[in-house]
Motif scaffolding. Structure first.
Motif, PDB file in Angstrom:
ATOM      1  N   CYS A 184      50.207  38.875  47.692  1.00 34.57           N
ATOM      2  CA  CYS A 184      48.914  38.542  47.058  1.00 34.57           C
ATOM      3  C   CYS A 184      48.353  37.231  47.606  1.00 34.57           C
ATOM      4  O   CYS A 184      49.068  36.238  47.724  1.00 34.57           O
ATOM      5  CB  CYS A 184      49.083  38.435  45.547  1.00 34.57           C
ATOM      6  N   GLU A 185      47.066  37.256  47.908  1.00 32.55           N
ATOM      7  CA  GLU A 185      46.433  36.060  48.479  1.00 32.55           C
ATOM      8  C   GLU A 185      46.241  34.945  47.450  1.00 32.55           C
ATOM      9  O   GLU A 185      46.014  33.800  47.798  1.00 32.55           O
ATOM     10  CB  GLU A 185      45.079  36.454  49.101  1.00 32.55           C
ATOM     11  N   CYS A 228      47.086  38.989  41.686  1.00 32.38           N
ATOM     12  CA  CYS A 228      45.734  39.186  41.152  1.00 32.38           C
ATOM     13  C   CYS A 228      45.371  40.654  40.935  1.00 32.38           C
ATOM     14  O   CYS A 228      44.562  40.971  40.072  1.00 32.38           O
ATOM     15  CB  CYS A 228      44.709  38.504  42.060  1.00 32.38           C
ATOM     16  N   GLY A 229      45.936  41.542  41.766  1.00 24.43           N
ATOM     17  CA  GLY A 229      45.597  42.957  41.632  1.00 24.43           C
ATOM     18  C   GLY A 229      44.270  43.336  42.272  1.00 24.43           C
ATOM     19  O   GLY A 229      43.866  44.507  42.229  1.00 24.43           O
ATOM     20  N   LYS A 230      43.572  42.370  42.880  1.00 22.11           N
ATOM     21  CA  LYS A 230      42.234  42.663  43.403  1.00 22.11           C
ATOM     22  C   LYS A 230      42.071  42.377  44.897  1.00 22.11           C
ATOM     23  O   LYS A 230      41.128  42.858  45.519  1.00 22.11           O
ATOM     24  CB  LYS A 230      41.193  41.822  42.654  1.00 22.11           C
ATOM     25  N   CYS A 231      42.951  41.552  45.474  1.00 24.08           N
ATOM     26  CA  CYS A 231      42.793  41.216  46.897  1.00 24.08           C
ATOM     27  C   CYS A 231      43.248  42.396  47.767  1.00 24.08           C
ATOM     28  O   CYS A 231      43.814  43.367  47.255  1.00 24.08           O
ATOM     29  CB  CYS A 231      43.588  39.945  47.225  1.00 24.08           C
ATOM     30  N   CYS A 274      47.011  43.298  47.432  1.00 28.56           N
ATOM     31  CA  CYS A 274      47.285  43.894  46.115  1.00 28.56           C
ATOM     32  C   CYS A 274      46.749  45.318  46.047  1.00 28.56           C
ATOM     33  O   CYS A 274      47.441  46.226  45.572  1.00 28.56           O
ATOM     34  CB  CYS A 274      46.658  43.053  45.003  1.00 28.56           C
TER      35      CYS A 274
HETATM   36 ZN    ZN Z   1      46.195  39.747  44.998  1.00 28.72          ZN
END
Ligand code: ZN
Ligand code: ZN
Length: 357
Positions: A121-122, A107-110, A113
């Motif tokens: 990544c979650e 996702c790049g946001k958790c 990440c």
């Molecule tokens: Zn993530």
């Protein structure tokens, strides 16, 4: 108006329910690529999906948070193919390129990440598990960045092995092995073999295997592995010590996930040795204080990064994986369920599905 095109695909609907169906063919949207799939590997994860999807702990009939995908899902997360069409704006690949698909989406946001630990990544989602596409179909559509171009020297069968070999490559990187060190690989399945190839690529000469299956031990010998131990009839830690002048190994790659084998594998570790777990444990294992004495550590290795993909493809191009073809079986789309059941019964090593003709 575009004519609606269809394709043949293996879709999983639930436990022990895979079907060969005719579904809509995807297309190359902006930024994405249409691939004519060539080969897709069946792996342990597919067996778990087929026999016990509930063991993943997520409801595959609810949309995956990252991809929105719900089951039925086209199977196949280890796959290769040829670019058939590119969407607007795609420059990194061209029609006719052979590619290995990077199926892992993060996702790049958790928190993991954001900390650069994208392999944890979650919201991770894979093509072929909870993704937009899968390899066991005539076509797939993935983002251009998910396509890794194969050089001419790497054919499409080997291309379908890039994913599992990248899993193994990553585990050897996590073990931080130096060329002068030695490693014990527990489990001589495809990931264990991949760890052996990756260790050889790092110049490691001493690779020891522990493998209870006789046919797998024989295969390891034919692949040039000198030290293969049967842990059911031999004392593994004692044998490892005698092979390493009493020191033990600098790293263990656990590609078996056997709770019973774990304590003996830990006893094989030298001072400052690293246990890297790349397998999935179905039962919990017990950790004792002694196992972690003298700087010994345990680390988990999951998936891979784009760099692991590039490294594996380069090593394939150098001929490192040429012997892999000796342990591959190929089946047609019609025989996927049979092949899954065969592998589930412990027969065979690695099966690839021919996705299109
Ligand atoms: Zn993530
Ligand atoms: Zn896999």
């Amino acid at each position: 108006m575009r004519v609606r095109e269809t394709m043949r695909a293996i879709r999983i609907h639930g436990a022990e329910d895979v079907r060969l169906e005719t579904v809509d063919r995807p297309c190359a949207t902006p930024g994405s690529v249409l691939i004519r799939n060539a080969f897709a590997g069946i792996c342990g994860t597919d067996l778990h999906l087929f026999f016990a999807p509930e063991s993943f702990g997520s409801d595959f009939h609810q949309p995956a948070p990252l991809t929105g995908a719900t089951w039925p899902q086209i199977l196949g997360h280890e796959f290769s193919g040829t670019v058939a069409e590119v969407g607007a704006g795609v420059r990194s690949v061209a029609v006719g390129d052979n590619v290995a698909v990077f199926p892992y989406n993060w996702c790049g946001k958790c928190q993991p990440c954001l900390a650069g630990q994208t392999t944890g990544c979650e919201l991770m989602a894979f093509e072929g598990i909870q993704g937009r596409s899968g390899g066991m179909a005539e076509f797939s559509s993935v983002a251009a960045e998910q396509c890794f171009v194969l050089p001419r020297s790497v054919d499409l069968t080997l291309g379908a092995l890039v994913e599992p070999m990248a899993v193994a490559w990553h585990s050897v990187a996590v073990a931080q092995l130096e060329s002068s060190e030695c490693v014990l690989v527990v489990g001589g399945g495809p990931i264990g073999l991949g760890a052996c190839y990756a260790a050889r690529a790092r110049g490691i000469e001493m690779v020891i295997f522990s493998e209870p299956s006789r046919s797998r031990r024989e295969l390891l010998h034919t692949l040039g592995v000198a030290h293969v131990i049967d842990p059911t009839s031999e004392d593994l830690p004692e044998r490892v010590r005698s092979l390493t002048r009493g020191r033990g190994v600098d790293a263990v790659i656990d590609a078996a996930g056997s709770t019973a084998a774990f304590p003996d594998a830990m006893r094989c570790l030298a001072v400052n040795g690293r246990m890297v777990v790349v397998a999935v444990y179905e039962k919990p294992y017990q950790l004792t204080r002694n196992q972690l004495s003298a700087g010994r550590t345990i680390r988990n290795s999951e998936v891979y990064s784009p760099d692991d993909y590039r490294d594996v493809i380069e090593a394939m191009s150098d001929g490192l994986y040429d012997s892999a073809m000796s342990w591959i079986d190929i089946v047609e789309l019609e025989h996927v369920e049979e092949a899954i059941r065969e592998l589930g019964a412990g027969r065979g090593m690695k099966t690839l599905v021919r996705s299109s003709r």
